[in-house]
Enzyme design. Structure first.
Site, PDB file in Angstrom:
ATOM      1  N   THR A 148       0.819  -1.225   0.000  1.00  0.00           N
ATOM      2  CA  THR A 148       0.000   0.000   0.000  1.00  0.00           C
ATOM      3  C   THR A 148       0.848   1.267   0.000  1.00  0.00           C
ATOM      4  OG1 THR A 148      -0.198  -0.215   2.407  1.00  0.00           O
ATOM      5  CG2 THR A 148      -2.022  -1.046   1.081  1.00  0.00           C
ATOM      6  N   HIS A 189       9.282   0.292   5.692  1.00  0.00           N
ATOM      7  CA  HIS A 189       9.883   1.163   6.694  1.00  0.00           C
ATOM      8  C   HIS A 189      10.507   0.332   7.805  1.00  0.00           C
ATOM      9  CE1 HIS A 189       6.291   0.373   9.117  1.00  0.00           C
ATOM     10  NE2 HIS A 189       5.538   0.783   8.101  1.00  0.00           N
ATOM     11  N   HIS A 247       9.083  -2.778   9.312  1.00  0.00           N
ATOM     12  CA  HIS A 247       9.101  -4.044   8.573  1.00  0.00           C
ATOM     13  C   HIS A 247      10.393  -4.827   8.791  1.00  0.00           C
ATOM     14  CE1 HIS A 247       6.115  -1.790   5.966  1.00  0.00           C
ATOM     15  NE2 HIS A 247       5.486  -2.933   6.132  1.00  0.00           N
ATOM     16  N   LYS A 297      -6.141  -2.012  11.968  1.00  0.00           N
ATOM     17  CA  LYS A 297      -6.685  -0.790  11.380  1.00  0.00           C
ATOM     18  C   LYS A 297      -8.046  -0.478  11.980  1.00  0.00           C
ATOM     19  CE  LYS A 297      -3.255  -0.217   8.589  1.00  0.00           C
ATOM     20  NZ  LYS A 297      -2.409  -1.161   9.266  1.00  0.00           N
ATOM     21  N   ARG A 325      -9.034   0.928   4.637  1.00  0.00           N
ATOM     22  CA  ARG A 325      -7.965   1.601   3.924  1.00  0.00           C
ATOM     23  C   ARG A 325      -8.467   2.222   2.628  1.00  0.00           C
ATOM     24  NH1 ARG A 325      -2.603  -2.188   4.269  1.00  0.00           N
ATOM     25  NH2 ARG A 325      -2.714  -2.709   6.468  1.00  0.00           N
ATOM     26  N   GLN A 338      -5.611 -14.821   2.390  1.00  0.00           N
ATOM     27  CA  GLN A 338      -4.266 -15.080   2.920  1.00  0.00           C
ATOM     28  C   GLN A 338      -4.078 -16.570   3.178  1.00  0.00           C
ATOM     29  OE1 GLN A 338      -2.597 -12.337   5.776  1.00  0.00           O
ATOM     30  NE2 GLN A 338      -1.487 -13.963   6.819  1.00  0.00           N
ATOM     31  N   ASP A 344      -0.222  -9.559  14.884  1.00  0.00           N
ATOM     32  CA  ASP A 344      -1.605  -9.337  14.441  1.00  0.00           C
ATOM     33  C   ASP A 344      -2.024 -10.310  13.340  1.00  0.00           C
ATOM     34  OD1 ASP A 344       0.085  -8.274  12.532  1.00  0.00           O
ATOM     35  OD2 ASP A 344      -1.147  -6.517  12.127  1.00  0.00           O
ATOM     36  N   LYS A 401       6.228   3.128  19.532  1.00  0.00           N
ATOM     37  CA  LYS A 401       6.258   2.111  18.500  1.00  0.00           C
ATOM     38  C   LYS A 401       7.548   2.241  17.700  1.00  0.00           C
ATOM     39  CE  LYS A 401       3.393   0.100  14.848  1.00  0.00           C
ATOM     40  NZ  LYS A 401       2.135   0.240  14.087  1.00  0.00           N
ATOM     41  N   LYS A 427       8.763   4.885  14.547  1.00  0.00           N
ATOM     42  CA  LYS A 427       7.982   6.116  14.466  1.00  0.00           C
ATOM     43  C   LYS A 427       8.759   7.249  15.124  1.00  0.00           C
ATOM     44  CE  LYS A 427       4.191   4.564  12.499  1.00  0.00           C
ATOM     45  NZ  LYS A 427       3.727   5.059  11.198  1.00  0.00           N
ATOM     46  N   THR A 428       8.834   8.393  14.448  1.00  0.00           N
ATOM     47  CA  THR A 428       9.494   9.566  15.001  1.00  0.00           C
ATOM     48  C   THR A 428       8.534  10.747  14.897  1.00  0.00           C
ATOM     49  OG1 THR A 428      10.413  10.335  12.907  1.00  0.00           O
ATOM     50  CG2 THR A 428      11.704   8.699  14.131  1.00  0.00           C
TER      51      THR A 428
END
Length: 431
Positions: free
Chosen positions: A41, A46, A49, A83, A87, A174, A195, A230, A233-234
């Site tokens: 997506t 990042h 991952h 989520k 999305r 899946q 998850d 997390k 994340k910044t």
């Protein structure tokens, strides 16, 4: 060779597994195939991952064949896991473009030559399905009662927006992916984030019912920093693997700024350095611990962007902050340069200021004047307005931009006027 499942456990990857003893036997029985799915997506993966990517790399280093499955088909549907709302739907063209970008990033970590690893796209089979035959042959094996109890579905069912029918099918698709990979590539192990547990178990069940094979699953821990944030994340957002979205230098700096409490843990997860060396990091303090952070940053950057870019980022950090060379005794297996020639050496002018002075922020032009980088406030304003003022390597957007204590790294705050004039400010606490 040590069983790869033990390696992943020791290095802190694993949260839970299915069929623990049988899985260990399976992984130790010779070359096996395993897979992880990646959602297309976005045009880049990042830092969040990296745990699954590194897990696949460990599998390959232990003689197994990893399969990176890019969700070109499921990406058109959307995964409800984690989520709170549906999305945004992407076009086929957008998904296909993202798939190509992700493939290039994964190739930094995995060797795809001679089928040592496979890059597959589930669009190759999912977009070819006919609805009625699929429901008859595969849909009948799924219990709706069990599906709505899965965490990914339950959370959305309880949300204000609810769960769309198209996303409800994600678990079935899946599971079908797992079935296809088992049937075509003898892949009997799926790994993924915590998850994904419900989706993985659904695939294991489908394989048992349709192929009569025993399949396995591993989920990874959700990685958070010691401060509870997390991972990846910044304040500026996600830390991307694509250098067009997060520069190599900023990527390196992200790792250098790791909390002291996380250094050893992140070295175990995000580098391939021996655990016997990493275990000694816990006893390091001060400059030696900062040296270990430099190694973490170098090794993580080397994996994502290549050794040449990692060396450039390391040298840039040395140039800007006057870092000392990393001692040979600190994580000796690292390929980090142990001796670095610094521009300006360690002779960057330096001054100390009280942290209290930055509580309400100090205008950038005032700092440039006070530190001697400009002869007057007016000259400082003109310098910054003309694009010649930098803080920690980033060009200032306005002369009155406020500088706070949060803008300091552990190595201080580096001001730069033009190309070659530097001044470093260190924080000192009021006695």
């Amino acid at each position: 060779m040590q069983n790869v499942i033990d390696v992943l456990e020791e290095r802190g990857f694993i949260e839970q597994t299915t069929h623990e003893q049988e899985l260990a036997q399976y992984a130790g029985s010779g070359q096996v195939s395993c897979y992880i799915g990646f959602d297309p997506t976005a045009s880049s993966l990042h830092v969040g991952h990296l745990v699954p990517i590194m897990a696949l790399a460990h599998m390959q280093r232990h003689g197994h064949r990893p399969i990176a499955l890019v969700g070109g088909g499921t990406g058109l549907v959307g995964d409800p896991s984690g989520k709170t709302e549906m999305r945004k739907m992407l076009t086929v063209e957008q998904v296909n473009a993202n798939v190509l970008d992700i493939k290039r990033q994964l190739a930094r970590f995995l060797d795809f030559s001679q089928d040592k690893a496979l890059l597959l796209n589930n669009a190759d089979w999912l977009t070819q399905l006919y609805l009625i035959p699929f429901l008859r042959d595969f849909g009948r094996h799924f219990s709706v009662n069990r599906m709505i109890k899965a965490e990914s579905c339950r959370a959305r069912l309880e949300s204000e927006e609810g769960l769309s029918f198209i996303e409800f099918n994600y678990m079935v698709l899946q599971a079908y992916d797992f079935y296809k990979l088992c049937e075509q590539h003898q892949c009997r192990l799926q790994m993924g984030g915590s998850d994904q547990w419900g989706n993985i178990v659904a695939g294991i069940d489908l394989i048992r019912r349709t192929l009569g094979e025993q399949a396995f699953g591993i989920t990874f821990k959700l990685i958070t920093t010691s401060s509870g944030a997390k991972m990846g994340k910044t304040a500026a957002g996600a830390v991307w693997l694509d250098p067009e979205r997060t520069s190599t230098y900023d990527y390196y700096q992200f790792w250098v700024n790791t909390d002291d409490r996380d250094v050893a843990r992140f070295l175990a997860l995000f580098t391939f350095l021996p655990l016997s060396e990493i275990e000694k990091v816990g006893a390091l303090e001060g400059a030696e611990l900062n040296g270990a952070k430099s190694v973490l940053a170098f090794e993580a950057t080397r994996l994502a962007h290549g050794e040449e870019e990692a060396i450039k980022a390391y040298r840039s950090a040395c140039d800007m902050f006057g870092l000392r060379s990393v001692a040979d005794s600190i994580l000796p297996s690292s390929r980090i340069p142990r001796k670095v020639d610094l521009i300006e050496g360690d002779n960057v002018p330096c001054s100390e200021m009280l942290s209290d002075e930055f509580e309400e922020g100090i205008a950038a032009f005032k700092l440039f004047h006070e530190t001697g980088l400009a002869k007057s406030g007016g000259e400082a304003r003109r310098l910054i307005e003309q694009g010649g003022g930098y803080v920690n390597g980033r060009r200032l957007k306005s002369f009155d931009q406020l500088i706070f204590t949060k803008d300091f790294s552990e190595m201080g705050l580096l001001l730069r006027a033009g190309k070659k004039r530097f001044h470093k400010i260190l924080i000192k606490e009021k006695k």
